[in-house]
Design an enzyme around this catalytic site. Sequence first.
Site, PDB file in Angstrom:
ATOM      1  CD1 TRP A  63      -7.038   2.797   4.406  1.00 54.32           C
ATOM      2  CD2 TRP A  63      -8.504   4.740   4.781  1.00 54.32           C
ATOM      3  NE1 TRP A  63      -7.300   3.496   3.095  1.00 54.32           N
ATOM      4  CE2 TRP A  63      -7.865   4.666   3.353  1.00 54.32           C
ATOM      5  CE3 TRP A  63      -8.948   5.770   5.229  1.00 54.32           C
ATOM      6  CZ2 TRP A  63      -8.611   5.435   2.599  1.00 54.32           C
ATOM      7  CZ3 TRP A  63      -9.596   6.951   4.456  1.00 54.32           C
ATOM      8  CH2 TRP A  63      -9.361   6.503   3.121  1.00 54.32           C
ATOM      9  CG  ASP A 102     -10.751  -4.192  -2.397  1.00 57.08           C
ATOM     10  OD1 ASP A 102     -11.113  -3.752  -1.321  1.00 57.08           O
ATOM     11  OD2 ASP A 102     -11.171  -3.630  -3.693  1.00 57.08           O
ATOM     12  CD  GLU A 108      -7.395   2.527   0.071  1.00 54.26           C
ATOM     13  OE1 GLU A 108      -7.965   3.772  -0.279  1.00 54.26           O
ATOM     14  OE2 GLU A 108      -6.259   2.452   0.643  1.00 54.26           O
TER      15      GLU A 108
END
Length: 546
Positions: free
Chosen positions: A197, A259, A262
């Site tokens: 992620w 941010d 993402e």
Amino acid sequence: MRSYRIESFGILICFLSAVSLAIPSHFVEKSVLFSQKLLEQPDITKSWTSHLISYLTHSWQSSYDTKGTAPNDDFEEWLEKQHNRAVYRIVENIGGALGTTDDIADGAVIASPSRFHPDYFYQWTRDAAITVNYLVQRLDDSKFNDTELDLPRVIESYILNSYRLQRLTNPSGNFETLSGLGEPKFMPDSTPFSGPWGRPQRDGPGLRAITISNYLNLLEKYNQEISSDELHNSSFIYEQIIKPDLRYITKYWSSSGFDLWEEIDSYHLFTSLTQLKALMMGMELSSRFKDQEFHTTLVVAFNALRFFILVDSGFQPSDYPFLIETPSLVAKGRRCGLDMASILATLQAHDVDNQDDTLFIPFPVTDSSVMNTLSALVDDMKYRYPINHKYIGLPVGFALGRYPEDIYDGYGISEGNPWFISTATAAELIYKLVYSLSMNSQSIVITPQQMKSLSRVLPIQYVISGQNLVVSSKAESYNVILDSLLKYADTFLQIIKEHVDADGHMSEQFNRYSGFLEGVEDLTWSYGSFWSATRWRSKAIAAVQN
Ligand SMILES: *[C@@H]1O[C@H](CO)[C@@H](O)[C@H](O)[C@H]1NC(C)=O
Ligand SMILES: *[C@@H]1O[C@H](CO)[C@@H](O)[C@H](O)[C@H]1NC(C)=O
């Protein structure tokens, strides 16, 4: 929002603000014809007198007259219904709030119930903090007496779940070094998410601290106590939950991170400004809890972060007509810098009733750079999204997306669409602007950058000039302009009305060509942003009528 690292996309077309916009000729608007009867107001900046046009002869009448009746009952009725639906749909996405939930931990806020195409069945620190903050505001609106949803219990279950999440070792790190607090997302049962992620995301701790501090302030305001046995008392929550999040900010505000969308590892206005607000709230709390040493730590970090935001970051270069969300992307020529995130930053980082926020936290709603940013987004996106084309030239708002170069379509990568969050956020900004101006009897200032957008929705005429238009609160036209701003804000909500389904369901996006719902269904944050916009609509109308 949620595709992992879609950083390396191809050619970006960016309309560099309204200034150098290449528009197909059939889109070029004719100047709006207002009545030539001029208002002779002595307190309007002289050189601009001729550009403020009599409102009364204009066909577009004020809808918020002194009787408080609005012209469009259908719209009013829908707003009220959707406002109530929205809060229920938020609460439906919180574990244990409306009864027991099998696979969602008590107090966990899922981003959406959708488990595939796309899968948002997770809890995000940011989305959860922002939406629970709206529940805290609703509890305040009810004077701490929300018998309908038992909000103190729901909010405290969120706080207790936050305590547990903070202490989970996860791919961003652990609690001991505080690094684990930058983890953006967790499983619905409050276990770590171990997939790849965009991490860390450094806005989560600040947003969570803001929400929980607001709840503690509410307890104080209504002279209430914590009900949850496991949370003990306010001082426990301050020491064990809020303080670690604030420590995280003092330690990591100067480090880059992903941010709120993402996608990009850098410095972001949204992250920095919401961190600053959290530090400010922490300064108040640390005084209340007589935590002198930590108070000093917070003051030092606050001053350093504020200096970074105002001077070193590049969020507001003097030669730029709007705020820049992520300066490094502009420096690399990959983006123009415009992003709805900057408007979200202003709204999350300022309590408009708190004068200290306005004084000490940059970019309050009344700062012209904020409306300049919205105006530039509008001027770009009304052309960018084909569903807006039929309204070009009319005195209305438009469907807005996240940022011009967006290519996330809600499922994968193709073309960006308008978002419910962005469109509702535009409305909320304008309502809050009207509210603030009206409460403080503050002059209306319309900058040259805003003229192009606002001349279509306000009784002013667009002329090229380097000067601000200033309307004092004593001018006859003052309320006329505030009314027009309210009406303008309403048109953004009318767009939302057009695109929700028959039961008022909101996804994340709506299609840029067809207008149909797109992306994840029942996004918690979509309901939150709509709920908040309509809350501020009521407050703004009340402020103007008083
Ligand atoms: C709370 O609200 C209920 C119903 O809305 C009302 O009956 C009750 O008197 C209120 N309690 C307080 C303390 O205001
Ligand atoms: C709050 O609760 C904690 C934990 O039970 C306890 O140690 C502390 O004394 C309490 N503080 C106050 C002010 O009641």
